[in-house]
Design an enzyme around this catalytic site. Structure first.
Site, PDB file in Angstrom:
ATOM      1  N   THR A   1       0.846  -1.189   0.000  1.00 22.20           N
ATOM      2  CA  THR A   1       0.000   0.000   0.000  1.00 22.20           C
ATOM      3  C   THR A   1       0.881   1.239   0.000  1.00 22.20           C
ATOM      4  O   THR A   1       1.869   1.304   0.741  1.00 22.20           O
ATOM      5  CB  THR A   1      -0.939   0.025   1.217  1.00 22.20           C
ATOM      6  OG1 THR A   1      -1.850  -1.072   1.133  1.00 22.20           O
ATOM      7  CG2 THR A   1      -1.751   1.314   1.272  1.00 22.20           C
TER       8      THR A   1
ATOM      9  N   PHE B   1       1.211   5.144   0.829  1.00 22.76           N
ATOM     10  CA  PHE B   1       0.650   6.170   1.685  1.00 22.76           C
ATOM     11  C   PHE B   1       1.235   7.530   1.318  1.00 22.76           C
ATOM     12  O   PHE B   1       2.404   7.631   0.921  1.00 22.76           O
ATOM     13  CB  PHE B   1       0.971   5.884   3.158  1.00 22.76           C
ATOM     14  CG  PHE B   1       0.244   4.688   3.724  1.00 22.76           C
ATOM     15  CD1 PHE B   1      -0.925   4.840   4.440  1.00 22.76           C
ATOM     16  CD2 PHE B   1       0.747   3.403   3.543  1.00 22.76           C
ATOM     17  CE1 PHE B   1      -1.598   3.744   4.965  1.00 22.76           C
ATOM     18  CE2 PHE B   1       0.078   2.293   4.052  1.00 22.76           C
ATOM     19  CZ  PHE B   1      -1.090   2.470   4.770  1.00 22.76           C
TER      20      PHE B   1
END
Length: 280
Positions: free
Chosen positions: A172, A174
């Site tokens: 992921t 960010f």
């Protein structure tokens, strides 16, 4: 400065893990919603916020793309987190005892094969860390949570089976958000993120993006979503490699402006070295 970095979720969430990796000197500050995390920075309650923008398996986080343009904040960094999904349960539990697993719907979907082959029933919960917290509070040996190693540490749970995700190359990305727009060059490899809306003319998007091709600028992300409740009004979010002061990027943005009604630079920041490595 508050010395805090805001994130959405309970302590132990993957966003909490991202806080510790991206800005270990700041105190993580849990917030109920993405909007609350943004507001914490705007009000001065937190110095920074960290928001998930996309996952290599799940795709973009749609709520973030709608929130960013009006947030009033600026991107000052990015951080990639490998997503290791673990089966957590109370101490001493054997996997043969697990009947039900709970987590956020996205994580349940990323462990579908593991859950199916073991005949485990899945329950959708508000978020990953909240599911771990619930398992710890109930003390039910037949109940498990899908969450991070950090969640296991915080809520005193055992990792029954580590890394159960169906796809091991799961990361992921960010974004680190600040009230301050810092466009100083802090790294050899910089990123520029911006929003734009094209003029309502034939081939407007093709023409708008042509400058990046002719100037040799690498556009690594281009997303779109509707705005204003209209199918004819589209906003695009793009990431390119380079700094707006670079001749190639500057020329590309100038050409972009010729075919758009608005262009807004959201952030200029160092590229995370993990961007250029293979997922683990």
């Amino acid at each position: 400065m508050s010395g805090k970095i805001a994130f959405q979720g309970e302590p132990g969430a993957y966003s909490h893990e991202a806080c510790r990796g991206a800005r270990p000197e700041l105190e993580p500050m849990p917030c109920s919603t993405f909007e609350d995390a943004v507001e914490a920075v705007k009000s001065g309650a937190a110095e920074l916020a960290i928001l998930p923008v996309e996952n290599s398996i799940y795709g973009r986080v749609a709520d973030i793309h709608r929130l960013l343009p009006e947030s009033g904040l600026h991107i000052v960094g990015e951080h990639f987190v490998p997503i290791h999904i673990n089966l957590l349960a109370i101490g001493g539990t054997d996997i043969s005892n697990i009947r039900t697993a709970m987590s956020h719907m996205v994580l349940l979907g990323q462990c579908r094969e593991f859950i199916r082959t073991r005949g485990i029933k899945s329950i959708i919960w508000t978020d990953t860390a909240a599911s771990a917290k619930h398992v710890a509070e109930t003390g039910d040996p037949t109940l498990a949570a899908l969450a991070s190693e950090l969640a296991a540490e915080i809520y005193g749970l055992d990792i029954i089976v580590p890394s159960i995700q169906d796809e091991q190359s799961n990361r992921t990305r960010f974004l680190v958000m600040s009230r301050t727009d810092d466009r100083s060059r802090r790294s050899e490899k910089m990123m520029t993120s911006f929003f734009f809306e094209v003029r309502n003319i034939p081939a407007a998007l093709y023409k708008a993006l042509g400058g990046f091709a002719t100037h040799g600028v690498n556009m690594v992300k281009l997303d779109s979503h509707m705005v204003g409740g209209s199918f004819h009004n589209t906003r695009f979010f793009a990431d390119v490699e380079g700094h707006p002061d670079d001749q190639e990027v500057k020329g590309s943005l100038e050409e972009l402006a010729l075919f758009t009604t608005s262009v807004k630079i959201l952030g200029v920041y160092p590229a995370d070295p993990e961007r250029f490595t293979e997922s683990k």
